[in-house]
Design a protein around this motif. Structure first.
Motif, PDB file in Angstrom:
ATOM      1  N   ILE A 265     -11.335   4.119  -2.449  1.00  0.00           N
ATOM      2  CA  ILE A 265     -10.579   4.430  -1.293  1.00  0.00           C
ATOM      3  C   ILE A 265      -9.747   3.101  -1.075  1.00  0.00           C
ATOM      4  CG2 ILE A 265      -9.872   5.104   0.868  1.00  0.00           C
ATOM      5  CD1 ILE A 265     -12.604   7.135   0.866  1.00  0.00           C
ATOM      6  N   LYS A 266      -8.650   3.109  -1.353  1.00  0.00           N
ATOM      7  CA  LYS A 266      -8.106   1.661  -1.363  1.00  0.00           C
ATOM      8  C   LYS A 266      -7.733   1.181   0.012  1.00  0.00           C
ATOM      9  CE  LYS A 266      -5.453   3.026  -5.631  1.00  0.00           C
ATOM     10  NZ  LYS A 266      -4.109   2.969  -6.363  1.00  0.00           N
ATOM     11  N   PRO A 267      -7.289  -0.181   0.287  1.00  0.00           N
ATOM     12  CA  PRO A 267      -7.377  -0.854   1.791  1.00  0.00           C
ATOM     13  C   PRO A 267      -6.466   0.078   2.529  1.00  0.00           C
ATOM     14  CG  PRO A 267      -7.164  -2.433  -0.066  1.00  0.00           C
ATOM     15  CD  PRO A 267      -7.106  -1.110  -0.931  1.00  0.00           C
TER      16      PRO A 267
ATOM     17  N   GLU B 261      -6.082  -1.780 -18.393  1.00  0.00           N
ATOM     18  CA  GLU B 261      -4.805  -1.328 -19.083  1.00  0.00           C
ATOM     19  C   GLU B 261      -3.693  -1.542 -18.435  1.00  0.00           C
ATOM     20  OE1 GLU B 261      -6.402   2.605 -16.879  1.00  0.00           O
ATOM     21  OE2 GLU B 261      -4.632   3.160 -18.147  1.00  0.00           O
ATOM     22  N   HIS B 262      -3.598  -2.002 -17.373  1.00  0.00           N
ATOM     23  CA  HIS B 262      -2.462  -2.460 -16.585  1.00  0.00           C
ATOM     24  C   HIS B 262      -2.154  -4.098 -16.389  1.00  0.00           C
ATOM     25  CE1 HIS B 262      -1.919   1.787 -15.845  1.00  0.00           C
ATOM     26  NE2 HIS B 262      -2.967   1.832 -14.868  1.00  0.00           N
ATOM     27  N   LEU B 263      -3.047  -4.882 -16.820  1.00  0.00           N
ATOM     28  CA  LEU B 263      -2.762  -6.205 -16.685  1.00  0.00           C
ATOM     29  C   LEU B 263      -1.349  -6.880 -17.061  1.00  0.00           C
ATOM     30  CD1 LEU B 263      -6.164  -7.625 -18.165  1.00  0.00           C
ATOM     31  CD2 LEU B 263      -5.397  -7.325 -15.676  1.00  0.00           C
TER      32      LEU B 263
ATOM     33  N   PRO C 160       4.315  -4.831 -15.082  1.00  0.00           N
ATOM     34  CA  PRO C 160       5.118  -5.685 -13.981  1.00  0.00           C
ATOM     35  C   PRO C 160       4.692  -5.392 -12.686  1.00  0.00           C
ATOM     36  CG  PRO C 160       6.737  -3.900 -14.956  1.00  0.00           C
ATOM     37  CD  PRO C 160       5.340  -4.072 -15.844  1.00  0.00           C
ATOM     38  N   PHE C 161       4.094  -4.155 -12.317  1.00  0.00           N
ATOM     39  CA  PHE C 161       3.341  -4.107 -11.003  1.00  0.00           C
ATOM     40  C   PHE C 161       1.989  -4.379 -10.809  1.00  0.00           C
ATOM     41  CE2 PHE C 161       2.524  -0.214 -13.651  1.00  0.00           C
ATOM     42  CZ  PHE C 161       1.110  -0.133 -13.234  1.00  0.00           C
ATOM     43  N   PHE C 162       1.533  -5.261 -11.866  1.00  0.00           N
ATOM     44  CA  PHE C 162       0.164  -5.613 -11.831  1.00  0.00           C
ATOM     45  C   PHE C 162      -0.106  -6.507 -10.754  1.00  0.00           C
ATOM     46  CE2 PHE C 162      -3.876  -8.061 -12.472  1.00  0.00           C
ATOM     47  CZ  PHE C 162      -4.531  -6.986 -12.384  1.00  0.00           C
TER      48      PHE C 162
ATOM     49  N   ILE D  91     -11.598  15.983  -9.470  1.00  0.00           N
ATOM     50  CA  ILE D  91     -11.096  14.981  -8.687  1.00  0.00           C
ATOM     51  C   ILE D  91      -9.627  14.271  -8.913  1.00  0.00           C
ATOM     52  CG2 ILE D  91     -11.521  12.676  -7.948  1.00  0.00           C
ATOM     53  CD1 ILE D  91     -14.377  13.077  -8.506  1.00  0.00           C
ATOM     54  N   ARG D  92      -9.250  14.438 -10.103  1.00  0.00           N
ATOM     55  CA  ARG D  92      -7.866  14.003 -10.329  1.00  0.00           C
ATOM     56  C   ARG D  92      -6.905  14.905  -9.728  1.00  0.00           C
ATOM     57  NH1 ARG D  92      -6.197   9.096 -12.407  1.00  0.00           N
ATOM     58  NH2 ARG D  92      -4.313  10.023 -12.852  1.00  0.00           N
ATOM     59  N   SER D  93      -7.234  16.310  -9.638  1.00  0.00           N
ATOM     60  CA  SER D  93      -6.502  17.409  -9.135  1.00  0.00           C
ATOM     61  C   SER D  93      -6.469  17.356  -7.607  1.00  0.00           C
ATOM     62  CB  SER D  93      -6.701  18.776  -9.520  1.00  0.00           C
ATOM     63  OG  SER D  93      -7.967  19.231  -8.995  1.00  0.00           O
TER      64      SER D  93
ATOM     65  N   ALA E  89      -0.730  13.522  -7.995  1.00  0.00           N
ATOM     66  CA  ALA E  89       0.309  12.578  -8.816  1.00  0.00           C
ATOM     67  C   ALA E  89       0.083  11.174  -8.255  1.00  0.00           C
ATOM     68  CB  ALA E  89       1.356  13.240  -9.029  1.00  0.00           C
ATOM     69  N   THR E  90       0.250  10.284  -9.199  1.00  0.00           N
ATOM     70  CA  THR E  90       0.224   8.863  -9.101  1.00  0.00           C
ATOM     71  C   THR E  90       1.342   8.459  -7.982  1.00  0.00           C
ATOM     72  OG1 THR E  90      -0.545   8.440 -11.223  1.00  0.00           O
ATOM     73  CG2 THR E  90       0.437   6.577 -10.113  1.00  0.00           C
ATOM     74  N   ASN E  91       2.313   9.154  -8.049  1.00  0.00           N
ATOM     75  CA  ASN E  91       3.499   8.786  -7.118  1.00  0.00           C
ATOM     76  C   ASN E  91       3.598  10.067  -6.165  1.00  0.00           C
ATOM     77  OD1 ASN E  91       5.898   8.124  -5.988  1.00  0.00           O
ATOM     78  ND2 ASN E  91       7.121   7.877  -7.758  1.00  0.00           N
TER      79      ASN E  91
ATOM     80  N   ILE F 257      -4.836  14.697  -1.901  1.00  0.00           N
ATOM     81  CA  ILE F 257      -4.765  13.782  -1.000  1.00  0.00           C
ATOM     82  C   ILE F 257      -3.703  12.834  -0.903  1.00  0.00           C
ATOM     83  CG2 ILE F 257      -5.983  11.483  -0.801  1.00  0.00           C
ATOM     84  CD1 ILE F 257      -8.468  13.354  -2.035  1.00  0.00           C
ATOM     85  N   ARG F 258      -2.975  12.547  -2.143  1.00  0.00           N
ATOM     86  CA  ARG F 258      -1.723  11.822  -1.937  1.00  0.00           C
ATOM     87  C   ARG F 258      -0.522  12.675  -1.606  1.00  0.00           C
ATOM     88  NH1 ARG F 258      -2.948   8.851  -8.074  1.00  0.00           N
ATOM     89  NH2 ARG F 258      -4.052   7.222  -7.596  1.00  0.00           N
ATOM     90  N   GLY F 259      -0.634  14.024  -1.741  1.00  0.00           N
ATOM     91  CA  GLY F 259       0.449  14.743  -1.235  1.00  0.00           C
ATOM     92  C   GLY F 259       0.549  14.809   0.404  1.00  0.00           C
TER      93      GLY F 259
ATOM     94  N   ARG G 246       1.053   2.257  -2.490  1.00  0.00           N
ATOM     95  CA  ARG G 246       0.133   2.649  -1.200  1.00  0.00           C
ATOM     96  C   ARG G 246      -0.349   3.973  -1.335  1.00  0.00           C
ATOM     97  NH1 ARG G 246       0.938  -2.098  -1.505  1.00  0.00           N
ATOM     98  NH2 ARG G 246       1.724  -3.531   0.239  1.00  0.00           N
ATOM     99  N   ASN G 247      -1.064   4.077  -2.620  1.00  0.00           N
ATOM    100  CA  ASN G 247      -1.271   5.686  -2.789  1.00  0.00           C
ATOM    101  C   ASN G 247      -2.901   6.201  -2.440  1.00  0.00           C
ATOM    102  OD1 ASN G 247      -2.409   4.518  -5.062  1.00  0.00           O
ATOM    103  ND2 ASN G 247      -1.062   5.493  -6.479  1.00  0.00           N
ATOM    104  N   VAL G 248      -3.342   5.372  -1.790  1.00  0.00           N
ATOM    105  CA  VAL G 248      -4.450   5.698  -0.862  1.00  0.00           C
ATOM    106  C   VAL G 248      -6.090   5.592  -1.631  1.00  0.00           C
ATOM    107  CG1 VAL G 248      -5.530   7.741   0.588  1.00  0.00           C
ATOM    108  CG2 VAL G 248      -3.402   7.053   0.861  1.00  0.00           C
TER     109      VAL G 248
HETATM  110  O1  YYY Z   1      -4.294   6.611 -12.243  1.00  0.00           O
HETATM  111  P1  YYY Z   1      -3.351   6.520 -11.160  1.00  0.00           P
HETATM  112  O2  YYY Z   1      -4.071   5.665  -9.864  1.00  0.00           O
HETATM  113  O3  YYY Z   1      -2.849   7.983 -10.773  1.00  0.00           O
HETATM  114  O4  YYY Z   1      -2.193   5.745 -11.834  1.00  0.00           O
HETATM  115  P2  YYY Z   1      -2.068   4.573 -12.883  1.00  0.00           P
HETATM  116  O5  YYY Z   1      -0.816   4.958 -13.854  1.00  0.00           O
HETATM  117  O6  YYY Z   1      -3.394   4.274 -13.498  1.00  0.00           O
HETATM  118  O7  YYY Z   1      -1.671   3.243 -12.129  1.00  0.00           O
HETATM  119  C1  YYY Z   1      -2.596   2.457 -11.328  1.00  0.00           C
HETATM  120  C2  YYY Z   1      -1.922   2.409 -10.030  1.00  0.00           C
HETATM  121  O8  YYY Z   1      -1.163   1.213 -10.023  1.00  0.00           O
HETATM  122  C3  YYY Z   1      -1.518   3.680  -9.329  1.00  0.00           C
HETATM  123  O9  YYY Z   1      -2.296   4.325  -8.587  1.00  0.00           O
HETATM  124  C4  YYY Z   1      -0.403   2.709  -8.178  1.00  0.00           C
HETATM  125  C5  YYY Z   1      -0.008   1.648  -9.048  1.00  0.00           C
HETATM  126  N1  YYY Z   1       1.166   1.566  -9.791  1.00  0.00           N
HETATM  127  C6  YYY Z   1       2.196   0.978  -9.290  1.00  0.00           C
HETATM  128  O10 YYY Z   1       2.175   0.547  -8.082  1.00  0.00           O
HETATM  129  N2  YYY Z   1       3.402   1.147  -9.628  1.00  0.00           N
HETATM  130  C7  YYY Z   1       3.756   2.094 -10.920  1.00  0.00           C
HETATM  131  N3  YYY Z   1       5.140   2.132 -11.385  1.00  0.00           N
HETATM  132  C8  YYY Z   1       2.719   2.495 -11.349  1.00  0.00           C
HETATM  133  C9  YYY Z   1       1.247   2.432 -10.889  1.00  0.00           C
END
Ligand code: YYY
Ligand code: MG
Length: 149
Positions: free
Chosen positions: A8-10, A51-53, A56-58, A84-86, A90-92, A101-103, A111-113
């Protein structure tokens, strides 16, 4: 049985969603094996999101994840990662279906919780970043004989 790492993110912590999220997982029939409340150090944020290092959003993601306490958990169950993913959605959040949860609780992708592992292999990898084997509590869930066919 599969295991998933969940965080659970900040924003989820500060918005008072820890109990709500745990409740959803419990009601589904998942079993908690470990939990910890802490502020993450930079090396574990980088390891978790390796995987995201280069994305641009890292940098923004790292600042956000380190901006306050997070609640880390390990959950176990049949197909736990996919289930759990379901539940997470979705990420966005604009694409996350209501009822997830995100929906239900998020608006911005940054800020997807909640975080949840995306495969059983990443589940094991992410658990090992944050927890030692001694941290995972082994016990039998008394409802499992009713939950599983
Ligand atoms: O696994 P999940 O969290 O659903 O998404 P990922 O594609 O692994 O990305 C990790 C994390 O990075 C995502 O929850 C929000 C953030 N993020 C972002 O801020 N902007 C993006 N375009 C993609 C991902
Ligand atoms: Mg991911």
């Amino acid at each position: 049985m599969e295991r998933s790492f969940v965080m659970i993110k900040p924003d989820g912590v500060q918005r008072g969603l820890i109990g709500e999220i745990i409740s959803r997982f419990e009601r589904k029939g998942l079993k908690m094996l470990a939990a910890r409340f802490e502020c993450l150090p930079e090396d574990r944020v980088a390891a978790q999101y390796n995987e995201h290092l280069e994305k641009p959003f890292f940098p923004g993601l790292k600042t956000y994840i380190m901006s306050g306490p997070v609640f880390l958990m390990v959950w176990e169950g049949k197909n736990a990662v996919g289930i759990i993913r379901s539940l997470v959605g979705a990420t966005n959040p604009v694409e996350a279906v209501p009822g997830t949860i995100r929906g239900d609780f998020a608006v911005d992708i940054g800020r997807n919780v909640i975080h949840a592992s995306d495969s059983p292999a990443s589940g094991e990898r992410e658990i090992a970043i944050h927890f030692g084997s001694d941290d995972l509590v082994a016990y039998s869930g008394i409802a499992e004989s009713m939950l599983y066919e």
